[in-house]
Write an enzyme that holds these catalytic residues in place. Structure first.
Site, PDB file in Angstrom:
ATOM      1  N   GLY A  89       0.752  -1.138   0.003  1.00  0.00           N
ATOM      2  CA  GLY A  89      -0.076  -0.101   0.037  1.00  0.00           C
ATOM      3  C   GLY A  89       0.786   1.285  -0.025  1.00  0.00           C
ATOM      4  N   TYR A 119      -3.757 -19.062  -3.924  1.00  0.00           N
ATOM      5  CA  TYR A 119      -4.531 -17.793  -3.715  1.00  0.00           C
ATOM      6  C   TYR A 119      -5.858 -18.165  -3.281  1.00  0.00           C
ATOM      7  CZ  TYR A 119      -6.810 -13.378  -4.515  1.00  0.00           C
ATOM      8  OH  TYR A 119      -7.663 -12.355  -4.317  1.00  0.00           O
TER       9      TYR A 119
END
Ligand code: UDP
Length: 331
Positions: A36, A140
């Site tokens: 981020g 995932y």
């Protein structure tokens, strides 16, 4: 109401923080900034920290009442998850469990989880509704499905209520132009195509032209990030109103091929987009399209930016923003 947004400095999380702040919620962001960006947090209080740090979680949940948690802090690259499953199971599963355990300990009972269409694996029915069989084909997707199952057990045993939101292809950018997608490295089709249009990449490679689809390229259901965020807020409000835990598929219900995305991007930007044709990318199903009728019926959710051209136009504004490293000529 006070919402803890874990992963609030990332792509979808940062849009969520802005929406919550605009709607008058008190927001705390927890993000380790591994993917981020601090400057993407445009509202709320920022706490630098990792999900794996139980003392950080304890302090966050102890010092202020938290009414709900949204969890966006995941690794998201399917190919990487195949090469480095340990990284994916540690962050996306085990550290998520630390978060849930801290919530249980501090009696925070409302949780919105970022899940994915990857829990379904190879489609057996398209469009895909919530009850489509779950056969994830990579770490995932398997990790996300594990957490969904864990959440069902935590609901029964500990009363932790959750809504799992299974995103199809998140795309687009803040309609105000303030936020957008900034993955490093970027692997997603729309930003790659637009960076090629802006002249910041030599071109884009189409992964496979021999799929069983009308034009031979993969079909995906692109959903605007702002519409995803609205669904998260509705999901949390459902829990606050005493609603049961649930799972919802989030997409527009319209599939677009890779070629159609490139053509639309050309029409929106007016730029040439050099295209190469390459091999299939392992693990890509031919067609993923959501049946999102349950979210519409139970959450009252209705996408506001359903047109692919709108999704691409917002992403284009972001890619060519004046502060971008190499803005396009249209600025
Ligand atoms: N894709 C492509 N070239 C690229 C990146 C993606 O052809 O450089 C294709 C990919 O094979 C898939 C679609 O675009 O069919 C969307 O891929 P993306 O990585 O954006 O999202 P995913 O479907 O993996 O969640």
């Amino acid at each position: 109401m006070h919402v803890l947004v874990v992963g609030g400095a990332g792509y979808i999380g940062s849009h969520m923080v802005k929406l919550l702040s605009q709607r008058g919620f008190n927001v705390t962001v927890l993000d380790n900034l591994s993917a981020g960006h601090r400057d993407a947090v445009v509202g709320g209080r920022f706490v630098l920290g990792d999900l794996g740090e139980r003392d950080v979680l304890d302090e966050l949940l102890e010092t202020q009442r938290v009414d709900g948690v949204m969890h966006f802090a995941s690794h998201i690259q399917v190919g990487e998850s195949v090469r480095e499953p340990a990284k994916y199971y540690l962050n996306n599963v085990f550290k998520t469990q630390y978060l849930l355990d801290a919530m249980v300990a501090h009696r925070v009972r409302s949780f919105v989880f970022s899940s994915t269409a990857a829990i379904f694996g190879e489609p057996v029915r398209v469009p895909m509704a919530e009850d489509h069989p779950k056969n994830p084909i990579n770490p995932y997707g398997r990790g996300k499905w594990m957490v969904e199952q864990m959440l069902q057990d935590y609901d029964v045993a500990y009363g932790l209520k959750s809504v799992c939101l299974r995103y199809f292809n998140a795309a687009g950018a803040d309609p105000d132009g303030e936020l957008g997608e900034r993955h490093e490295p970027e692997t997603h089709l729309i930003p790659l195509v637009l960076q090629a249009a802006a002249g910041r990449r030599p071109g884009v490679t189409v992964f496979g032209t021999d799929y069983d689809t009308p034009d031979g390229t993969c079909i995906r259901d692109y959903i605007h990030v702002a519409d995803l965020c609205e669904a998260h807020l509705l999901a949390l409000q459902r829990l606050w109103a005493g609603g049961d835990g649930a799972a919802y598929n989030l997409g527009n219900g319209n599939g677009f091929s890779v070629r159609e995305v490139i053509e639309t991007a050309h029409a929106v930007t007016g730029r040439a987009i050099p295209v190469q044709y390459g091999a299939r990318r392992p693990g890509d199903p031919a067609r993923l399209v959501a049946d999102a009728r349950r979210a519409r019926a139970e959450l009252g959710w209705a996408p506001r930016h359903a047109e692919l051209a709108t999704i691409i136009a917002h992403a284009w504004r972001w890619e060519t923003r004046p502060s971008s490293p190499h803005p396009g000529e249209n600025g």
